[in-house]
Motif scaffolding. Structure first.
Motif, PDB file in Angstrom:
ATOM      1  N   TRP A 184      25.305 -48.572 -19.535  1.00 28.70           N
ATOM      2  CA  TRP A 184      25.899 -49.035 -18.275  1.00 28.70           C
ATOM      3  C   TRP A 184      26.416 -50.456 -18.471  1.00 28.70           C
ATOM      4  CZ3 TRP A 184      23.907 -53.172 -15.259  1.00 28.70           C
ATOM      5  CH2 TRP A 184      24.504 -53.334 -14.011  1.00 28.70           C
ATOM      6  N   SER A 185      27.493 -50.790 -17.796  1.00 24.80           N
ATOM      7  CA  SER A 185      28.063 -52.131 -17.877  1.00 24.80           C
ATOM      8  C   SER A 185      28.125 -52.753 -16.493  1.00 24.80           C
ATOM      9  CB  SER A 185      29.468 -52.082 -18.493  1.00 24.80           C
ATOM     10  OG  SER A 185      30.042 -53.376 -18.512  1.00 24.80           O
ATOM     11  N   SER A 186      27.574 -53.932 -16.353  1.00 25.80           N
ATOM     12  CA  SER A 186      27.548 -54.600 -15.050  1.00 25.80           C
ATOM     13  C   SER A 186      28.924 -55.094 -14.633  1.00 25.80           C
ATOM     14  CB  SER A 186      26.581 -55.790 -15.090  1.00 25.80           C
ATOM     15  OG  SER A 186      27.023 -56.768 -16.021  1.00 25.80           O
ATOM     16  N   GLY A 187      29.855 -55.180 -15.603  1.00 22.76           N
ATOM     17  CA  GLY A 187      31.175 -55.712 -15.290  1.00 22.76           C
ATOM     18  C   GLY A 187      32.250 -54.658 -15.154  1.00 22.76           C
ATOM     19  N   ALA A 191      34.499 -45.620 -15.738  1.00 21.76           N
ATOM     20  CA  ALA A 191      34.476 -45.292 -17.168  1.00 21.76           C
ATOM     21  C   ALA A 191      35.750 -45.699 -17.881  1.00 21.76           C
ATOM     22  CB  ALA A 191      34.239 -43.794 -17.350  1.00 21.76           C
ATOM     23  N   ASP A 192      36.659 -46.380 -17.173  1.00 21.61           N
ATOM     24  CA  ASP A 192      37.940 -46.779 -17.750  1.00 21.61           C
ATOM     25  C   ASP A 192      38.009 -48.296 -17.851  1.00 21.61           C
ATOM     26  OD1 ASP A 192      41.042 -47.528 -17.273  1.00 21.61           O
ATOM     27  OD2 ASP A 192      40.852 -45.617 -18.331  1.00 21.61           O
ATOM     28  N   LYS A 193      38.658 -48.802 -18.908  1.00 20.13           N
ATOM     29  CA  LYS A 193      38.734 -50.239 -19.128  1.00 20.13           C
ATOM     30  C   LYS A 193      39.452 -50.969 -18.001  1.00 20.13           C
ATOM     31  CE  LYS A 193      38.538 -50.395 -24.191  1.00 20.13           C
ATOM     32  NZ  LYS A 193      39.247 -50.822 -25.418  1.00 20.13           N
ATOM     33  N   THR A 194      40.322 -50.285 -17.301  1.00 20.54           N
ATOM     34  CA  THR A 194      41.063 -50.942 -16.224  1.00 20.54           C
ATOM     35  C   THR A 194      40.150 -51.394 -15.092  1.00 20.54           C
ATOM     36  OG1 THR A 194      41.492 -48.778 -15.199  1.00 20.54           O
ATOM     37  CG2 THR A 194      43.160 -49.632 -16.717  1.00 20.54           C
ATOM     38  N   GLY A 195      38.952 -50.822 -15.034  1.00 23.70           N
ATOM     39  CA  GLY A 195      38.011 -51.209 -13.987  1.00 23.70           C
ATOM     40  C   GLY A 195      37.002 -52.238 -14.445  1.00 23.70           C
ATOM     41  N   CYS A 196      37.249 -52.849 -15.618  1.00 25.05           N
ATOM     42  CA  CYS A 196      36.297 -53.817 -16.178  1.00 25.05           C
ATOM     43  C   CYS A 196      36.814 -55.246 -16.083  1.00 25.05           C
ATOM     44  CB  CYS A 196      36.025 -53.498 -17.654  1.00 25.05           C
ATOM     45  SG  CYS A 196      35.250 -51.900 -17.957  1.00 25.05           S
ATOM     46  N   ARG A 197      35.917 -56.176 -15.857  1.00 22.15           N
ATOM     47  CA  ARG A 197      36.260 -57.581 -15.913  1.00 22.15           C
ATOM     48  C   ARG A 197      36.428 -57.999 -17.368  1.00 22.15           C
ATOM     49  NH1 ARG A 197      31.666 -58.340 -12.471  1.00 22.15           N
ATOM     50  NH2 ARG A 197      30.752 -59.729 -14.033  1.00 22.15           N
ATOM     51  N   ALA A 198      37.046 -59.151 -17.572  1.00 15.95           N
ATOM     52  CA  ALA A 198      37.276 -59.652 -18.934  1.00 15.95           C
ATOM     53  C   ALA A 198      35.956 -59.793 -19.678  1.00 15.95           C
ATOM     54  CB  ALA A 198      37.995 -60.998 -18.873  1.00 15.95           C
ATOM     55  N   GLY A 199      35.917 -59.289 -20.903  1.00 15.71           N
ATOM     56  CA  GLY A 199      34.718 -59.391 -21.724  1.00 15.71           C
ATOM     57  C   GLY A 199      33.735 -58.254 -21.563  1.00 15.71           C
ATOM     58  N   TYR A 200      34.027 -57.287 -20.672  1.00 20.36           N
ATOM     59  CA  TYR A 200      33.134 -56.148 -20.450  1.00 20.36           C
ATOM     60  C   TYR A 200      33.789 -54.853 -20.918  1.00 20.36           C
ATOM     61  CZ  TYR A 200      30.260 -59.180 -17.514  1.00 20.36           C
ATOM     62  OH  TYR A 200      29.466 -60.194 -17.055  1.00 20.36           O
ATOM     63  N   PRO A 202      33.443 -50.358 -20.788  1.00 21.69           N
ATOM     64  CA  PRO A 202      32.831 -49.222 -20.076  1.00 21.69           C
ATOM     65  C   PRO A 202      31.568 -48.726 -20.784  1.00 21.69           C
ATOM     66  CG  PRO A 202      35.199 -48.916 -20.237  1.00 21.69           C
ATOM     67  CD  PRO A 202      34.853 -50.086 -21.133  1.00 21.69           C
ATOM     68  N   GLN A 203      30.499 -48.579 -20.020  1.00 24.47           N
ATOM     69  CA  GLN A 203      29.210 -48.071 -20.511  1.00 24.47           C
ATOM     70  C   GLN A 203      28.618 -48.921 -21.630  1.00 24.47           C
ATOM     71  OE1 GLN A 203      30.684 -43.904 -21.155  1.00 24.47           O
ATOM     72  NE2 GLN A 203      28.987 -43.380 -19.775  1.00 24.47           N
ATOM     73  N   GLY A 204      29.135 -50.131 -21.816  1.00 25.42           N
ATOM     74  CA  GLY A 204      28.603 -51.019 -22.845  1.00 25.42           C
ATOM     75  C   GLY A 204      28.852 -50.539 -24.262  1.00 25.42           C
ATOM     76  N   VAL A 205      29.873 -49.688 -24.444  1.00 26.54           N
ATOM     77  CA  VAL A 205      30.142 -49.101 -25.760  1.00 26.54           C
ATOM     78  C   VAL A 205      31.275 -49.862 -26.457  1.00 26.54           C
ATOM     79  CG1 VAL A 205      30.927 -47.055 -27.005  1.00 26.54           C
ATOM     80  CG2 VAL A 205      29.362 -46.823 -25.063  1.00 26.54           C
ATOM     81  N   ILE A 206      30.978 -50.413 -27.634  1.00 28.55           N
ATOM     82  CA  ILE A 206      31.984 -51.107 -28.441  1.00 28.55           C
ATOM     83  C   ILE A 206      32.629 -50.102 -29.385  1.00 28.55           C
ATOM     84  CG2 ILE A 206      32.376 -52.923 -30.136  1.00 28.55           C
ATOM     85  CD1 ILE A 206      29.931 -54.353 -29.015  1.00 28.55           C
ATOM     86  N   THR A 207      33.958 -50.076 -29.402  1.00 31.23           N
ATOM     87  CA  THR A 207      34.694 -49.174 -30.295  1.00 31.23           C
ATOM     88  C   THR A 207      35.435 -49.982 -31.348  1.00 31.23           C
ATOM     89  OG1 THR A 207      36.746 -49.198 -29.006  1.00 31.23           O
ATOM     90  CG2 THR A 207      35.026 -47.651 -28.308  1.00 31.23           C
ATOM     91  N   ALA A 208      36.141 -49.269 -32.238  1.00 32.37           N
ATOM     92  CA  ALA A 208      36.898 -49.929 -33.294  1.00 32.37           C
ATOM     93  C   ALA A 208      38.014 -50.798 -32.734  1.00 32.37           C
ATOM     94  CB  ALA A 208      37.479 -48.888 -34.237  1.00 32.37           C
ATOM     95  N   ASP A 209      38.433 -50.534 -31.514  1.00 27.37           N
ATOM     96  CA  ASP A 209      39.512 -51.310 -30.890  1.00 27.37           C
ATOM     97  C   ASP A 209      39.008 -52.574 -30.218  1.00 27.37           C
ATOM     98  OD1 ASP A 209      41.334 -49.324 -31.615  1.00 27.37           O
ATOM     99  OD2 ASP A 209      40.952 -48.185 -29.773  1.00 27.37           O
ATOM    100  N   ASP A 210      37.709 -52.787 -30.241  1.00 29.20           N
ATOM    101  CA  ASP A 210      37.133 -53.933 -29.543  1.00 29.20           C
ATOM    102  C   ASP A 210      36.486 -54.895 -30.534  1.00 29.20           C
ATOM    103  OD1 ASP A 210      37.650 -52.726 -26.940  1.00 29.20           O
ATOM    104  OD2 ASP A 210      36.036 -51.350 -27.469  1.00 29.20           O
ATOM    105  N   SER A 211      37.212 -55.255 -31.579  1.00 32.27           N
ATOM    106  CA  SER A 211      36.644 -56.071 -32.646  1.00 32.27           C
ATOM    107  C   SER A 211      36.318 -57.487 -32.190  1.00 32.27           C
ATOM    108  CB  SER A 211      37.620 -56.126 -33.831  1.00 32.27           C
ATOM    109  OG  SER A 211      38.875 -56.650 -33.417  1.00 32.27           O
ATOM    110  N   THR A 212      36.907 -57.931 -31.071  1.00 35.96           N
ATOM    111  CA  THR A 212      36.637 -59.283 -30.596  1.00 35.96           C
ATOM    112  C   THR A 212      35.363 -59.354 -29.765  1.00 35.96           C
ATOM    113  OG1 THR A 212      38.006 -58.907 -28.635  1.00 35.96           O
ATOM    114  CG2 THR A 212      39.085 -59.867 -30.557  1.00 35.96           C
ATOM    115  N   CYS A 213      34.758 -58.204 -29.467  1.00 37.36           N
ATOM    116  CA  CYS A 213      33.553 -58.185 -28.633  1.00 37.36           C
ATOM    117  C   CYS A 213      32.351 -58.683 -29.438  1.00 37.36           C
ATOM    118  CB  CYS A 213      33.300 -56.761 -28.135  1.00 37.36           C
ATOM    119  SG  CYS A 213      32.297 -56.703 -26.640  1.00 37.36           S
TER     120      CYS A 213
END
Length: 232
Positions: A184-187, A191-200, A202-213
């Motif tokens: 779960w992600s508080s930000g 389940a879509d990135k468009t509903g997330c604040r900067a730096g958060y 979906p579901q707290g899952v880091i993928t290959a496209d999120d190398s800056t996380c």
């Protein structure tokens, strides 16, 4: 004949205060009763959501602490839930309960981990892993520097369910062997990135496209349950 309206308004306003105070005290008492192992301070939630309001509440608590001789009353601030955690005696708490700046006060309960209750949860004997990574070496000792070994004390952690409250986890990492699951992600609102604040994410899952996380959550999760670096 002078009007009685202002006086009536004042009396009406004052008559509402004991009811609010009674409800606040009941909430506080219930939270204290729920602390099975005691408590350490109180959560004081601000009635307003702005950062300025939280700072004003912090200043008020510092003033009360100084008045009652408790210089270390303010423990820490939790902006995410618009609260501060304090240690105050009953006189200070009573004044905060009557303050318009305070929405609620609840006990900060002490929790304990459940002890190992059955021998079936333990291995036959302790196992010592030489050349352990820093994360593992720090688990079985409090003093520094780490001795680069890990003694499991006969407990493998098999069958455990662990929640990692951190910066997100790369659950596809090979060290997890498929055992890490989305959370779960508080930000994020969905389940879509468009509903997330900067730096958060979906579901707290880091993928290959999120190398800056931040990789801190993955590091902690692997110390818990990684094949190479983990305890369990």
């Amino acid at each position: 004949m002078p009007s009685l309206m202002p006086l009536a308004a004042v009396l009406l306003h004052l008559s509402a205060l004991p009811l609010a105070s009674a409800a606040s005290r009941a909430l506080l008492a219930a939270s204290e009763a729920a602390c099975e192992y005691g408590q350490d301070g109180y959560y004081v939630k601000s009635s307003a959501s702005s950062s300025g309001a939280l700072e004003a509440l912090e200043a008020k608590i510092s003033m009360l602490a100084a008045r009652f001789g408790m210089p270390d009353a303010l423990m820490f601030k939790l902006k995410s839930i618009n609260s501060v955690v304090v240690r105050l005696e009953s006189r200070g708490l009573s004044q905060l309960l009557a303050s318009r700046d305070v929405e609620s006060i609840t006990a900060n309960c002490i929790i304990r981990l459940d002890p190992i209750e059955a021998d079936t949860q333990r291995v036959a004997s302790s196992s010592v892993q030489p050349g352990a990574t820093w994360g593992l070496s720090r688990v079985d000792q409090r003093s520094s520097p780490p001795d680069n070994s890990y003694d499991d004390s006969g407990a493998t952690g098999s069958g455990s369910l662990v929640y990692v409250l951190d910066t997100g986890v790369r659950i596809t990492h090979e060290d997890f062997g498929g055992r890490a699951l989305p959370g779960w992600s508080s930000g994020c609102a969905g389940a879509d990135k468009t509903g997330c604040r900067a730096g958060y994410l979906p579901q707290g899952v880091i993928t290959a496209d999120d190398s800056t996380c931040s990789g801190h959550g993955t590091h902690c999760a692997s110390t818990i349950g990684g094949t190479t670096y983990g305890i369990a």
